[in-house]
Design a protein around this motif. Sequence first.
Motif, short mmCIF file in Angstrom:
data_model
loop_
_atom_site.label_atom_id
_atom_site.label_comp_id
_atom_site.label_asym_id
_atom_site.label_seq_id
_atom_site.Cartn_x
_atom_site.Cartn_y
_atom_site.Cartn_z
N ASN A 108 0.79 -1.10 -0.06
CA ASN A 108 -0.19 -0.05 -0.07
C ASN A 108 0.94 1.48 -0.01
OD1 ASN A 108 -2.30 -1.52 0.16
ND2 ASN A 108 -2.51 -1.26 2.29
N CYS A 109 1.80 1.18 0.71
CA CYS A 109 2.54 2.49 0.87
C CYS A 109 4.02 2.79 0.22
CB CYS A 109 3.02 2.67 2.55
SG CYS A 109 4.33 1.43 3.06
N SER A 110 4.64 1.53 -0.34
CA SER A 110 5.90 1.87 -1.09
C SER A 110 6.01 2.74 -2.25
CB SER A 110 6.52 0.26 -1.19
OG SER A 110 5.50 -0.52 -2.01
N GLY A 111 4.84 2.48 -3.06
CA GLY A 111 4.87 3.38 -4.24
C GLY A 111 4.79 4.85 -3.93
N PHE A 112 4.53 5.15 -2.72
CA PHE A 112 4.53 6.84 -2.36
C PHE A 112 5.75 7.33 -1.49
CE2 PHE A 112 0.18 5.06 -1.99
CZ PHE A 112 -0.33 5.59 -3.07
N LEU A 113 6.58 6.42 -1.03
CA LEU A 113 7.79 6.92 -0.39
C LEU A 113 8.89 6.67 -1.51
CD1 LEU A 113 7.25 4.81 2.98
CD2 LEU A 113 7.28 7.29 2.58
N ARG A 114 9.44 7.87 -1.73
CA ARG A 114 10.74 7.97 -2.62
C ARG A 114 11.97 7.76 -1.54
NH1 ARG A 114 10.17 12.02 -7.59
NH2 ARG A 114 8.34 11.76 -8.27
N ILE A 115 13.11 6.81 -1.94
CA ILE A 115 14.20 6.91 -1.48
C ILE A 115 15.27 6.87 -2.36
CG2 ILE A 115 15.47 5.12 0.32
CD1 ILE A 115 12.84 4.21 1.34
N GLU A 116 16.25 7.56 -2.06
CA GLU A 116 17.50 7.93 -2.81
C GLU A 116 18.47 6.91 -2.32
OE1 GLU A 116 20.27 11.30 -4.77
OE2 GLU A 116 18.70 11.87 -3.42
N GLY A 117 18.77 6.01 -3.37
CA GLY A 117 19.86 4.93 -2.79
C GLY A 117 20.14 4.12 -4.00
N LYS A 118 20.49 2.77 -3.88
CA LYS A 118 21.15 1.83 -4.75
C LYS A 118 20.25 1.63 -6.11
CE LYS A 118 20.30 -1.90 -1.79
NZ LYS A 118 20.95 -3.01 -0.58
N GLU A 119 19.04 1.30 -5.55
CA GLU A 119 18.16 1.27 -6.70
C GLU A 119 17.24 2.68 -7.30
OE1 GLU A 119 15.97 0.32 -9.31
OE2 GLU A 119 16.48 -1.65 -8.51
N GLU A 120 17.83 2.64 -8.81
CA GLU A 120 17.31 4.07 -9.08
C GLU A 120 15.63 4.28 -8.86
OE1 GLU A 120 20.84 5.34 -12.35
OE2 GLU A 120 19.09 4.19 -12.95
N LEU A 121 15.19 3.22 -9.20
CA LEU A 121 13.39 3.30 -9.43
C LEU A 121 12.99 3.43 -8.05
CD1 LEU A 121 12.96 0.46 -11.73
CD2 LEU A 121 12.67 2.74 -12.32
N ASP A 122 13.56 3.40 -6.96
CA ASP A 122 13.23 3.62 -5.59
C ASP A 122 12.88 5.12 -5.67
OD1 ASP A 122 13.16 0.89 -4.80
OD2 ASP A 122 14.81 1.11 -3.53
N ASN A 123 13.51 5.87 -6.47
CA ASN A 123 13.24 7.31 -6.06
C ASN A 123 12.21 7.88 -7.34
OD1 ASN A 123 13.78 9.76 -4.96
ND2 ASN A 123 15.56 10.57 -6.59
N THR A 124 11.39 6.87 -7.66
CA THR A 124 10.34 7.30 -8.80
C THR A 124 9.13 7.31 -8.15
OG1 THR A 124 10.10 5.23 -9.95
CG2 THR A 124 12.13 6.76 -10.55
N LEU A 125 7.78 7.17 -9.15
CA LEU A 125 6.77 7.11 -8.50
C LEU A 125 6.34 5.57 -9.05
CD1 LEU A 125 5.00 10.51 -9.87
CD2 LEU A 125 5.61 9.88 -7.55
N VAL A 126 6.93 4.93 -9.70
CA VAL A 126 6.88 3.50 -9.82
C VAL A 126 6.59 2.56 -8.79
CG1 VAL A 126 7.59 1.64 -11.50
CG2 VAL A 126 7.89 4.01 -12.29
N HIS A 127 5.70 1.82 -8.82
CA HIS A 127 5.53 0.85 -7.64
C HIS A 127 6.64 -0.23 -7.73
CE1 HIS A 127 3.60 -2.11 -4.85
NE2 HIS A 127 2.94 -1.07 -4.40
N PRO A 128 7.13 -0.80 -6.82
CA PRO A 128 7.92 -1.99 -6.83
C PRO A 128 7.62 -3.13 -7.55
CG PRO A 128 8.06 -1.05 -4.66
CD PRO A 128 7.03 -0.20 -5.35
N GLU A 129 6.31 -3.25 -7.41
CA GLU A 129 5.57 -4.70 -8.44
C GLU A 129 5.96 -4.43 -9.93
OE1 GLU A 129 0.91 -3.27 -8.25
OE2 GLU A 129 1.77 -4.95 -6.99
N SER A 130 6.17 -2.89 -10.26
CA SER A 130 6.34 -2.68 -11.80
C SER A 130 7.68 -2.50 -12.04
CB SER A 130 5.31 -1.56 -11.85
OG SER A 130 3.82 -1.84 -11.68
#
Length: 325
Positions: A108-130
Motif C-alpha cells: 500500500n505505501c511503498s509506491g508513495f515513499l521515494r528513497i534515494e539509494g542503490k535502486e534508481e527506481l526507488d526514487n520514482t513514482l513507479v511501484h516496486p511490483e512494476s
Amino acid sequence: AASVAAVSIGRRFLNPLHELVKIPPKSLGLGMYQHDLTEKQLEQQLDLTCVDAVAAVGVDGNTCSVELLRKVPGINNTISQRIMEARPLSCRADLLKIKGLGPKTFENCSGFLRIEGKEELDNTLVHPESYNLARWLLKEQGVILQDRSSIKNSMLGEPSVLLSRAMREFDISKERVESVQRHLIDSMTDLDPRVKESASMKMDGIGGTTECMRLPRELLSLDNLASACPVRKIVAVVRNVVDFGVFVDAGLERDALIHNSRLGNVNPMSMLIGSEVGIDILMVRQDGKISASLTGFDYPLDNRKKEGAQDRLQNERPSKRPRNR
C-alpha cells in the motif's frame, strides 16, 4: 518572532506540503468561506486533500516529517514513528524490516515513499511490483533514468507498437503499461502536478507574463488608473481563489477581481496562490473595486457600473485589501 515567521515562510516556499501539514486547519487562512465549515469538517477534508497530494507526488522517506509520513496511504501513527527511528533507509525494501510493516502495508505505501539509494527506481513514482516493466520500457526506448535529455518523443507520445508488445510480454492491461510510462515521465521531468494545467495555459498565451510589465508608478493611484483603463499586459500575483473568480495583486491599494466570466476556459483552480499571471485591468469602479481579465482575451473597457468612477472624492478611498483571505 519576526525571524521565526520569516523562516516559516521560507520553508513553505521550498516545500509547502511539508510545512502546511503541520499547521492547525483553523490557522491556515483559506479564504472568506473557511468559517462556514465546522472545524471538524475542515480538518477531515484537509486531511483527505493532504493524503491525495502525497499520493500524487510522493514523499522522501528519509527527510519528510512524521506529520507527512502519517498522510502516506497505509501508514499509521505507530508505523510512521518506527520509520523515523529506522532511518536512514537505503532502499524501499528496507521498509519490510520495520516491525509492524508487513507485505500488505508495504504494497500500500511503498509506491508513495521515494528513497534515494542503490535502486534508481526507488526514487520514482513507479511501484516496486512494476520495476521489471519499467526497466523493460526504459531499455526498449533507449532512455536513461537519470538523464532527462534522453527522453525521446516516442516516450512522450503513445507508441502503440511498444504498448502492445509490453502487454504481451508481461500479460498485463493497457492501463497498467500507460500508468508506468506516465510515472516514469513524471519522475524524470519532475514537473510539479500543480502547475501542469497552468503551464499549458501560459503556452497558449492566456495569462502568460512573457510580454507583461509591472504597473507603472504613475498608475498606482486609483484615480489615474481609472482614467487610463483599459491597461493591458500587467504582471500580478494570485492572492485568492473563490467561487466567483480570482483575486490578484497588481501593487494597488486593493486586489483586482478576475471574474469567472473573464477567465474563458481557464479553470480557476489551476491558478496557484502566489503565482504570477498576466492581466488586463479593465475598470476601476466608483467604490474602488477593480475589474480585470487574463491577458490574451483583449476584452474591451468594462463600462458596467462605471458611473462617476473618475470623479470620486479623495475621501472615498477604498479600505486597504486584507492581507489574509
